[in-house]
Design an enzyme around this catalytic site. Sequence first.
Site, PDB file in Angstrom:
ATOM      1  CE  LYS A 139      -1.120  -4.736   3.191  1.00  0.00           C
ATOM      2  NZ  LYS A 139      -1.284  -6.039   2.498  1.00  0.00           N
ATOM      3  CB  SER A 165      -0.896   0.009   1.242  1.00  0.00           C
ATOM      4  OG  SER A 165      -1.507   1.272   1.418  1.00  0.00           O
ATOM      5  CB  SER A 166       0.505   4.541  -1.606  1.00  0.00           C
ATOM      6  OG  SER A 166      -0.835   4.833  -1.230  1.00  0.00           O
ATOM      7  CG  HIS A 218     -10.212   3.063   1.787  1.00  0.00           C
ATOM      8  ND1 HIS A 218     -10.336   1.693   1.699  1.00  0.00           N
ATOM      9  CD2 HIS A 218      -9.050   3.292   2.450  1.00  0.00           C
ATOM     10  CE1 HIS A 218      -9.288   1.121   2.273  1.00  0.00           C
ATOM     11  NE2 HIS A 218      -8.509   2.062   2.748  1.00  0.00           N
TER      12      HIS A 218
END
Length: 326
Positions: free
Chosen positions: A141, A108-109, A180
């Site tokens: 992550k 994930s960013s 989100h």
Amino acid sequence: MEKDSKIYIAGHTGMVGSALVRKLKGEGFSNLIFRTSKELDLKDQSAVTAFFKKEKPDYVFLAAAKVGGIKANDTYRADFLYENLMIQNNVIHQSYLGQVKKLLFLGSSCIYPKMAPQPIKEEYLLTGELEPTNEPYAIAKIAGLKLCESYNRQYGCNFISVMPTNLYGPGDNYDPETSHVLPALLRKFHEAKKAMETVGQIAPTSPAVKSIKTRSELVEVWGNGTPRREFLHVDDLAEACFFLMQHYNDTQWLNVGTGKDLSIKDLAEKIKKITGYRGGITWDRSKPDGTPRKVLDISRIRALGWEPKIKLEDGIKMVYKQKFRN
């Protein structure tokens, strides 16, 4: 990957996993294996060990994860850290023991520092503090990415990692507590529009009118609207993952996104227009905004020959039609 390769998609019922299944089937791959969370608890080491020994997959897409928006991440911090660590540790380790030819790990960013220079390059990882509201998820992550990197270096595995930006598309989560920002806004504006339509169908003197009008005339959005975000349609991500499994064999993790961002205010206005909502927007500035800006530098994956195809407005229109207008 060969057409008869045995491919395990971990998390196949989720938004990313289901997009991967659609892509693989569309490309003619039919030897796909998956298990629901009820059939296989990926947090259970012994269960995952037994699964890999029995199925012996050739390739693995690790898309299984516990995910959520700002509220969920900040509320269930221990769950996000523990569950994601257990899932990825078990699958990655068993992929090594089972001599899987190649594994793709979905990160994930949010792994990048809160105040990272923009656009964010892969090398900015671990150069600053994380965004506090999603720190547990980000740490998990980062651990998964580093686990893949370490198995490659120590054991010569071919485990690659991709860091996608904010995703949306079919199979997204619209729960008001855990979704989100993009799906949350789609639901809010759609429900406000339906409430406004209901007002027009009720007699003006009805006691219900005042209550419904209150809910329909203003849509509340968290924060002040200034943070900027990048959004990628999940089918574009599936295309990227398929492309990389075919053509990429490096330890260096890769960003996957569009390289374009917009403010949450502009996103809200765009969704308002797409849904046809005619009321107003109010901003709850007591709620967290998260990272001020997050847009990825995708020059590395672009240099390999991949480009996103779905424009944001077109993608939102498709999602809205699929989810709310069928």
